[in-house]
Each structure stands twice: as C-alpha cells, then as structure tokens.
Write an enzyme that holds these catalytic residues in place. Structure first.
Site, mmCIF file in Angstrom:
data_model
loop_
_atom_site.group_PDB
_atom_site.id
_atom_site.type_symbol
_atom_site.label_atom_id
_atom_site.label_comp_id
_atom_site.label_asym_id
_atom_site.label_seq_id
_atom_site.Cartn_x
_atom_site.Cartn_y
_atom_site.Cartn_z
ATOM 1 N N LEU A 92 47.348 114.216 8.686
ATOM 2 C CA LEU A 92 47.018 115.109 9.510
ATOM 3 C C LEU A 92 47.662 116.596 9.801
ATOM 4 O O LEU A 92 48.641 116.786 9.349
ATOM 5 C CB LEU A 92 47.514 114.334 10.919
ATOM 6 C CG LEU A 92 46.880 113.031 11.264
ATOM 7 C CD1 LEU A 92 47.545 112.171 12.146
ATOM 8 C CD2 LEU A 92 45.242 113.216 11.667
ATOM 9 N N HIS A 108 55.194 102.979 9.225
ATOM 10 C CA HIS A 108 55.286 103.257 7.614
ATOM 11 C C HIS A 108 56.240 102.051 7.171
ATOM 12 O O HIS A 108 57.174 101.562 7.475
ATOM 13 C CB HIS A 108 56.008 104.370 7.530
ATOM 14 C CG HIS A 108 55.972 104.814 6.080
ATOM 15 N ND1 HIS A 108 54.933 105.212 5.479
ATOM 16 C CD2 HIS A 108 57.027 104.820 5.295
ATOM 17 C CE1 HIS A 108 55.056 105.400 4.039
ATOM 18 N NE2 HIS A 108 56.673 105.364 4.119
ATOM 19 N N GLU A 173 55.997 94.028 10.707
ATOM 20 C CA GLU A 173 55.331 95.086 11.182
ATOM 21 C C GLU A 173 54.386 94.632 12.527
ATOM 22 O O GLU A 173 54.253 95.227 13.690
ATOM 23 C CB GLU A 173 54.025 95.591 10.285
ATOM 24 C CG GLU A 173 54.544 96.427 9.090
ATOM 25 C CD GLU A 173 53.633 96.912 8.132
ATOM 26 O OE1 GLU A 173 52.370 97.346 8.820
ATOM 27 O OE2 GLU A 173 53.869 97.092 7.043
#
Length: 204
Positions: A92, A108, A173
């Site tokens: 981005l 991540h 995660e």
C-alpha cells in the site's frame, strides 16, 4: 464497531473474524469485504455469510496510486471503524496507510521484525530457526514494519517443511487475529505516537 476486511485469496483469516463476530467474541460486525482479485474463495465466504462483497481488480488500474485511491473511495463508503488486512497481497502507498493509520491491522506469518515480505516459512527453515510464528501489527508506511500487537510462537521441528510450518502457523493466526480485533473493538487497543497500547500500556 464497523469492520471492513481486505483480502486477496481464500480468506481463512476472514472466516476466523466472521466466526468471532457471529459468536460474540468480537464486539463488531463486518460491513464489507473487498478483494483485489476476482472470484476468490474469500468472496464466497463473505457472500455465504450475508456480507457485502466487492471486487476491485488491481490489474484494471495503471498505477499503484490509482488503485489505492479507488480502494480508499470504496472503503470510505462503508464507514469502517476498523480495517483488517487478511491475506491482502498488495503493498500500500504511504498516502493510503496514513489515511487509515491507527485503525488498520495486518497479520504477517513471521515473528516480526524477522522476515518481512514473502516466503517467511522458507526463510525460517533456511536460517535454522528453533521457533517461528505470526504477528498482528498496526499498518504503517513501512512494509510489515508497524508496531506489533500480539505474536504467537511455535517450535520448529527437525522434520518440518514449508507446508507443515505454514499449517501450524495458520492455526495460530486464527486465534490471535480475532483476539486483536476484539481488543480494538473494545477500545482497549490503540496506536499513539507509533506505539501500540493495550489498556494504555505499551505492548512490547
């Protein structure tokens, strides 16, 4: 809290956030899911859960800036309190990250600051690391460099491959990303002076 999730693929972390909202473990609701790639599994997950799903194909734009401008315009129509990047495979622009600084989270698959970027499991194995893991962090202009919120560590086994390591990291995660989202939605997690705070205390 109004949540918008950005995806590029299968959306397993998206599913973890959807489940967290549906089960009352996240004090918010997803108002939209946006993918930069068409016809990915994550868009199906959103539609099946009754969540508005949008595709904004980055290939249709002639520059990173043009894509980010269109993405921001789409996001702003949804008026999110929290932006969650869940496998969103785009770098981005600084202008975009600054626009949403303090309310955009990413996950991540490494123990940041180790291994920003791609191929994290391969790099951990090649380095002979004894442990590996995953980090949720605030998004800033620095790639995978924003202040960390929460990490989960797993041991690296002698017989691990990239695939086995990735699978075990993914399990973690799905635990820590909903946790970080809940802290934010409860007003407990904030970003001040480029420092992540939980209940007003700096997170290491």
């Amino acid at each position: 809290m109004r949540i918008v999730v950005l995806i590029s693929g299968g959306g397993s972390n998206l599913q973890a956030i959807i489940d967290g909202c549906n089960q009352g473990n996240i004090a918010g609701h997803i108002v939209g899911v946006i993918s930069n790639r068409p016809q990915v599994k994550g868009l199906e997950r959103a539609t099946q859960s009754g969540i508005a799903a949008y595709t904004l194909d980055h290939k249709a734009f002639d520059s990173r800036e043009a894509f980010d401008d269109a993405l921001a315009a789409q996001i702003d129509t949804l008026k999110p309190d929290l932006l969650i990047l869940a496998g969103f495979m785009r770098i981005l622009t600084p202008a975009f990250t600054q626009r949403y600084v303090g309310k955009m989270l990413n996950i991540h698959p490494s123990l940041l600051p180790k291994y920003p970027g791609l191929h994290t499991h391969k790099r951990a194995l090649e380095a002979g690391d004894s442990e590996h893991g995953v980090t949720v962090h605030f998004v800033t202009a620095e790639l995978d460099g924003g202040p960390a919120v929460i990490q989960a560590k797993i041991p690296v086994h002698a017989d691990d491959t990239e695939a086995t390591l990735a699978a075990r990291v993914l399990e973690q995660e799905h635990i820590i990303y909903p946790q970080a989202a809940q802290w934010f939605c409860q007003g407990r997690l904030t970003l001040q002076n480029n420092t992540a705070l939980l209940d007003g205390q700096p997170l290491n």
